[in-house]
Design a protein around this motif. Structure first.
Motif, short mmCIF file in Angstrom:
data_model
loop_
_atom_site.label_atom_id
_atom_site.label_comp_id
_atom_site.label_asym_id
_atom_site.label_seq_id
_atom_site.Cartn_x
_atom_site.Cartn_y
_atom_site.Cartn_z
N CYS A 231 0.83 -1.21 0.00
CA CYS A 231 0.00 0.00 0.00
C CYS A 231 0.87 1.26 0.00
O CYS A 231 0.68 2.16 -0.82
N SER A 232 1.83 1.31 0.89
CA SER A 232 2.67 2.51 1.04
C SER A 232 3.50 2.80 -0.20
O SER A 232 3.55 3.94 -0.68
N VAL A 233 4.16 1.78 -0.71
CA VAL A 233 5.01 1.99 -1.88
C VAL A 233 4.16 2.40 -3.09
O VAL A 233 4.53 3.30 -3.84
N SER A 234 3.00 1.78 -3.25
CA SER A 234 2.12 2.16 -4.36
C SER A 234 1.65 3.61 -4.23
O SER A 234 1.59 4.34 -5.23
N CYS A 235 1.34 4.01 -3.03
CA CYS A 235 0.92 5.40 -2.78
C CYS A 235 2.07 6.36 -3.13
O CYS A 235 1.88 7.34 -3.86
#
Length: 88
Positions: free
Chosen positions: A20-24
């Motif tokens: 989630c974080s890396v995609s964001c």
């Protein structure tokens, strides 16, 4: 991408939180299409034996992309905070 992964690779960091974080963060830097493509490529590589493919990883990627796309997250810390709440 390595600096982003390093940022979320804290001890005991959950897999879905990282997705989630890396995609964001990627969405903030590169846009939606590139973030989707990177996430799908990662899962494709996993399917070819380089990891553990999971559809839940793609859902976590989409969650992160959505946070950035809707401007709920506008920097890396907000990405990690929102993803941390979604994937405690």
């Amino acid at each position: 991408m390595k600096p982003l992964v390093a940022k979320v690779n804290a001890p005991n960091a959950r897999d879905k939180f990282k997705h989630c974080s890396v995609s964001c963060m990627l969405t903030l830097r590169c846009g939606t299409l590139d973030a989707y493509s990177a996430g799908l490529l990662k899962e494709l590589l996993d399917m070819m034996g380089m990891g553990n493919p999971e559809t839940a990883d793609i859902r976590a990627n989409v969650a992160g992309i959505t946070f950035a796309k809707k401007k709920e997250a506008t920097n890396d810390e907000e990405c990690m905070d929102l993803c941390g709440k979604l994937y405690p």
